[in-house]
Design an enzyme around this catalytic site. Sequence first.
Site, PDB file in Angstrom:
ATOM      1  CE  LYS A   1      -3.345   3.043   0.421  1.00 37.67           C
ATOM      2  NZ  LYS A   1      -4.092   3.416  -0.692  1.00 37.67           N
TER       3      LYS A   1
ATOM      4  CB  ILE B   1      -7.840   5.122  -0.491  1.00 38.38           C
ATOM      5  CG1 ILE B   1      -8.662   3.867  -1.149  1.00 38.38           C
ATOM      6  CG2 ILE B   1      -7.439   4.531   0.850  1.00 38.38           C
ATOM      7  CD1 ILE B   1      -9.821   3.536  -0.547  1.00 38.38           C
TER       8      ILE B   1
ATOM      9  CG  ASN C   1       3.141   3.028  -4.013  1.00 41.77           C
ATOM     10  OD1 ASN C   1       2.664   3.840  -3.372  1.00 41.77           O
ATOM     11  ND2 ASN C   1       3.202   2.784  -5.567  1.00 41.77           N
TER      12      ASN C   1
ATOM     13  CB  CYS D   1       1.110  12.345  -3.884  1.00 41.90           C
ATOM     14  SG  CYS D   1       1.804  10.421  -3.520  1.00 41.90           S
TER      15      CYS D   1
ATOM     16  CB  VAL E   1      -1.523   4.286 -16.001  1.00 39.87           C
ATOM     17  CG1 VAL E   1      -0.907   4.474 -17.519  1.00 39.87           C
ATOM     18  CG2 VAL E   1      -2.666   3.186 -16.194  1.00 39.87           C
TER      19      VAL E   1
ATOM     20  N   GLY F   1      -6.003  -1.921 -15.457  1.00 38.57           N
ATOM     21  CA  GLY F   1      -7.201  -2.743 -16.136  1.00 38.57           C
ATOM     22  C   GLY F   1      -7.078  -4.204 -16.417  1.00 38.57           C
TER      23      GLY F   1
ATOM     24  CB  THR G   1      -9.579  -2.926 -10.084  1.00 31.46           C
ATOM     25  OG1 THR G   1      -9.128  -1.646  -9.917  1.00 31.46           O
ATOM     26  CG2 THR G   1     -11.046  -2.857  -9.621  1.00 31.46           C
TER      27      THR G   1
END
EC number: 1.3.-.-
Lengths: 298, 298, 243, 243
Positions: free
Chosen positions: B43, B69, B97, B127, B188, B241, B263
């Site tokens: 995360k 989030i 990350n 960010c 991406v 994706g 996802t």
Amino acid sequence: MLDVKFCGIDFKNPVLVASGTFGFGMEYEKIIDVSRLGGLITKGLTLNKKEGNEGIRIHEVRGGMLNSIGLQNPGIDEFIEKYLEGMKKYGVPIIANLGGSSIEDYVKGAERLDKTDIDMIELNISCPNVKEGGMNFGIKSSVAKEVVKSVRASTKKPLMVKLSPNAEDIVDMAVKCVEAGADAISLVNTFKGMAIDIYKRRPVFNNTFAGLSGPAIKPIALRMVYEVSKAVDVPVCGLGGIIDYKDAVEFIMAGAHLIQIGTANFMNPRASIEIIEGIERFMERENIKSLDEIRGIV
Amino acid sequence: MLDVKFCGIDFKNPVLVASGTFGFGMEYEKIIDVSRLGGLITKGLTLNKKEGNEGIRIHEVRGGMLNSIGLQNPGIDEFIEKYLEGMKKYGVPIIANLGGSSIEDYVKGAERLDKTDIDMIELNISCPNVKEGGMNFGIKSSVAKEVVKSVRASTKKPLMVKLSPNAEDIVDMAVKCVEAGADAISLVNTFKGMAIDIYKRRPVFNNTFAGLSGPAIKPIALRMVYEVSKAVDVPVCGLGGIIDYKDAVEFIMAGAHLIQIGTANFMNPRASIEIIEGIERFMERENIKSLDEIRGIV
Amino acid sequence: MEYKEVLVYSNIKVEEDIYVLSLIIGDDVKAGQFYMLKAWDEEPILARPISVHSVEDGVVKFAYQVKGRGTKILSSLKPEDKVYVLGPIGNGLDTQKFKGKIALISGGIGIAPMLQIAKGLDGEIDLYAGFNKSPYLIDEFRKYCTNIYVTSEKDEGYFKGFITEIFNPFEYNVVICCGPEVMMKRVVEMCKNYATPVYVLMENKMACGVGACLGCACNTKEGKKRVCVDGPVFKGTDVMFSA
Amino acid sequence: MEYKEVLVYSNIKVEEDIYVLSLIIGDDVKAGQFYMLKAWDEEPILARPISVHSVEDGVVKFAYQVKGRGTKILSSLKPEDKVYVLGPIGNGLDTQKFKGKIALISGGIGIAPMLQIAKGLDGEIDLYAGFNKSPYLIDEFRKYCTNIYVTSEKDEGYFKGFITEIFNPFEYNVVICCGPEVMMKRVVEMCKNYATPVYVLMENKMACGVGACLGCACNTKEGKKRVCVDGPVFKGTDVMFSA
Ligand SMILES: Cc1cc2nc3c(=O)[nH]c(=O)nc-3n(C[C@H](O)[C@H](O)[C@H](O)COP(=O)(O)OP(=O)(O)OC[C@H]3O[C@@H](n4cnc5c(N)ncnc54)[C@H](O)[C@@H]3O)c2cc1C
Ligand SMILES: Cc1cc2nc3c(=O)[nH]c(=O)nc-3n(C[C@H](O)[C@H](O)[C@H](O)COP(=O)(O)OP(=O)(O)OC[C@H]3O[C@@H](n4cnc5c(N)ncnc54)[C@H](O)[C@@H]3O)c2cc1C
Ligand SMILES: Cc1cc2nc3c(=O)[nH]c(=O)nc-3n(C[C@H](O)[C@H](O)[C@H](O)COP(=O)(O)O)c2cc1C
Ligand SMILES: Cc1cc2nc3c(=O)[nH]c(=O)nc-3n(C[C@H](O)[C@H](O)[C@H](O)COP(=O)(O)O)c2cc1C
Ligand code: FES
Ligand code: FES
């Protein structure tokens, strides 16, 4: 209740059909009552006839489709001769979508359209600039500004500039187009995407890239319409992945005066009519008397 | 057959799990055999603990989801103390990350991670830059270059920079990041999108905008991975994706050395494992002995 | 927790838009836990969190209301159809630790998890169930409850008004509540006044269901908690409601 | 052409991955026309073009092969299920204008449109049907054809090889062909040598099915034509095949 005044033109409802997805209107006349639409936008027209691209032209993906039609069209003269009268019989505003691969092409195209009784020009700046090596006119604001200025000078018709979502900075792009004389902004065109045939080990499309449209792009298109609506003081026409009345209302609440239905026509040829009816019922349920009450409310 | 050497690190297969979609790995350990993955990405971590955003944080759309989030995470120190050991027990490479809202944050974060035995840093430049008014570090190449340079100077770990698809010019962005010292590029991150609650007449998310991920973005992500792979000579890690092995193979053929599953983990917690198996079977059927044979073949 | 494909045993409509789905799942389930259900392949992309309504020898029952795309598909399921399930998820409720007089308070489909809770409890149980429309699932509770109080905005013969108007926390040792946030918030406030312990079952949007995505975060006195794995059951007084 | 919702009459598996779907459509259909079929709501987003296999009092039959997402869903349809249909589409074939000896040549599922064509033709009809796997739908043709020649790569008892090896254009007054582009191209070349008129049924990817999107363009001597409304039937010698 659904009527909208946009660049001085009366639209009986805000639901138009997007360029390239509805031909010249006649194609759908056996299936739906075309005269119920808010307005018609032609297939992209160029000064001279274009045969379009070779190879596969459409490819379905999850939530959308890629297309690489390559602006196949009969050219402006043949459009005026053969199709314009037919389109006019539906009694709704007609917007000519104008493409080109050089500033001269755009200008000459606009000049010819200026002499017709179309209601508005939608300038498609997503075309590759052949003279400058194929990069789209719609990527850099400075380049787009030049095209818009030149076209502005060559027609008195209301001029709506259709932005590409591939623009480096969509808000700056809109602002520059308005500075250059756009009476309205429409957005978005298709997103640059691609697909690979893993068995043939090559791109699905001859041109490698193709344009993504359909529900997949909606959240990004909506965001762009919202940002642009806040940034410019000309009216905005929103599109990109709208497939039901709820999507349409979202675009209106984000600031769109008019909306366009594209890929949804392929998913359901009655989509545009159902969206008109859906918006109307939504307004009744929510006791909204005019679209002015909710436009840009977000 | 599936192994990949990437920045000097041996990955037994090219399938990693994307930051923010797989926690710290343990969350999935009851459901799948985490040690079969090519690698784990944490995360997003920031120097200090972050509580993340208020209000609705996820919203499903057609073909994907929006998330906001807000980088909720325990902070780097607590990560090192509480989670790193647990992650290491799966025996696969660990990529941290790293997020931040100022260059100093990024640098300090990188310095602390440098002292651990993580295998690589993935620098998330999507960010918002709090000091410069909230515009993302990942939009303008010149801004990104500064962050990458500074982080580069503060760690000897392999440095992979994760690009935002919202960058003005994705290719230039990648090139500038490599110039600034990136050992690899991943792309991406999510696309800036939005959604409106038409009954409440306000944006679904407190921050108005949110990040779009999932199948909807695949054709655009694939295009960007293709363009960037051609433009830089460091290895590329592709994502966006990917939900089945065919998607994965497309990314590899477009030039990706590694891929990440995001996802899709929510759509099917076994997705990453099934993709590993699917790539393997595809290679057998097509008589491909090593990924080198097809990587970037398009 | 496990991810697997299971078969539909039955799927019964009990009221307008309200269904009870029985799945052949042999799991050991705690009252108050839930599953992520997916009865489709790719679209919609997320699974739907649905509470365990009741467990009966190898069959887990779910009571749900049709709201949007996902529950619409669930409602079309037929016996022998396949469903992907992830679960059981969440802390659940240690029903055995409660004694005395217990109130179960539900709003609408918030009644779903209450049956398995009622079945596990030992004390004297009263159910307070509020509905906008016609009441449903009430009969099932008769075996386990001493008193059943039902309100309905629609049907004759029931009290018209909020559950909170007829419920008195003072009478109870424990209160367990599931329903719209506004309702839970109100119940928690009422209980605070009498220092009656109160538990709420939170419903936040979820993506992963395993604690990884942080999408389901809810504000508590101890900071953000994940409804999926830290909940869905929380002490009412710990939750900082947003409604 | 019309867009409407119709009911499934039957959906029968006739061979591995090959189905015949009968829909209750009372349209006036020409042989060689097709419909855009959609048996789902939003995903996949496009309808699937499928030829008319046969028309029998108020029922239109479609023969199709399961290839991907769309035809997979079609194969799961049951009687009384709903299907959106757009059609009938395309120029079709004026079967009445053909006389003499006629050859129908099909490759794989290209046999689908041939039945309604055979039914409409008057002359002496020979069917040449090539298959990679086991042959299917052949029996239906016995009533209408004089000779039936079948090749199969898989099953015993059939000629192994290409249809083009056993077919001689010289014998025929007209040839009608539907199959993979390589095959149609070869047949057209053979016919050219004998100046035998040949018609082909083209299959291009389609979005709108009404002539609006220009996605289905195919190259002909007179420039780009839309397979959906200018075709799907073309004079073989007009088409510039890409295969
Ligand atoms: C722990 C938990 C237990 C639940 N138990 C039950 C139950 O037993 N019976 C029942 O009927 N409902 C229950 N819900 C609510 C149920 O999950 C939603 O009504 C359902 O997800 C709606 O999906 P949809 O596709 O019909 O609606 P859509 O509006 O199409 O859903 C869109 C997205 O929003 C999410 N969503 C929509 N409403 C809710 C909601 N109220 N809570 C959480 N996510 C939502 C969906 O999961 C989906 O991701 C529970 C929710 C949670 C979090
Ligand atoms: C005029 C016409 C008539 C046809 N008649 C028949 C028939 O009678 N029986 C039959 O089995 N098939 C027929 N086909 C082919 C059939 O349309 C495709 O096999 C089918 O669309 C595949 O869909 P899918 O979802 O299974 O495959 P997918 O690969 O998932 O489809 C993805 C997309 O590609 C398109 N596509 C894939 N293959 C083809 C193809 N061969 N031709 C055109 N589009 C394709 C699909 O329509 C869809 O848009 C016809 C095609 C055309 C153009
Ligand atoms: C097949 C096809 C052809 C298109 N042709 C044009 C065109 O000629 N000119 C243009 O400005 N846009 C063209 N577009 C873009 C659409 O007008 C629209 O901007 C885009 O599809 C996004 O909207 P949607 O998601 O509702 O389809 C085309 C789109 C499709 C799918
Ligand atoms: C819930 C969620 C949380 C995410 N958190 C992070 C993060 O902390 N850091 C980051 O770099 N990317 C984060 N991402 C982006 C993903 O890593 C990934 O780049 C993106 O989702 C696109 O890939 P996908 O379509 O496969 O999901 C997050 C995505 C989601 C959906
Ligand atoms: S649903 Fe992902 S953390 Fe709770
Ligand atoms: S399918 Fe659209 S023009 Fe033929």
